[in-house]
Design a protein around this motif. Structure first.
Motif: not given
Length: 155
Positions: A17-25, A54-62, A150-153
């Motif tokens: 889920l850290q790699e892809d929080g949008r993957m289907t079950v 929670g779940y969120s999108a990683n957005i490129e700040q630039k 990184s946000r991946v623990l």
């Protein structure tokens, strides 16, 4: 939060889920070697336990016009609990503050702030930070670039 009895299957779920929080079950279940129902049950249990917050999108700040990152060290005049809480409550309302840590050592707080440019940072500094009661010193360091983010623990 204390470790809530996370077993190896839970760790595989969390890594996936850290790699892809949008993957289907279905995709998650296949990746971790479970059928969909037990997989979903484990995900829901991890959510209820607060392991998944929670779940969120990683957005490129630039890409959204916020290329400047500033790390700000704050020293308060007094380190009493009410002073720390007052400062924390104030900066929690400011969207520019991406992260804030209560620290040990020379400074009381470390903030990461994002903004569009130096002028925007100056406004943030003048109109917000310097207006807070009890701030003794502010030291800003500008990031030249991220070497690693990184946000991946490491599970």
């Amino acid at each position: 939060m204390a470790n809530v009895g996370i077993d190896p299957v839970d760790r595989r779920i969390l890594r996936a889920l850290q790699e892809d929080g949008r993957m289907t079950v279905q995709a998650l279940a296949e990746k971790v070697g479970l059928s969909p129902s037990p997989c979903l049950r484990r995900v829901r249990q991890l959510e209820r336990a607060g392991v998944i917050s929670g779940y969120s999108a990683n957005i490129e700040q630039k890409a959204v016009g916020l290329p400047v990152s500033v790390f700000i060290s704050i020293k308060l005049e007094r380190q009493r609990a009410d002073n720390l809480d007052t400062f924390g409550a104030a900066i929690s309302r400011w969207p520019e503050v991406m992260e804030c840590y209560l620290m040990t050592g020379k400074f009381d707080f470390l903030l990461r702030v994002v903004c569009a440019d130096l002028e925007a940072y100056e406004h943030f500094l003048r109109d917000r930070l310097t207006q807070l009661e009890g701030v003794a010193s502010i030291e800003s360091s500008f990031s030249l670039g991220a070497v690693k983010f990184s946000r991946v623990l490491p599970l």
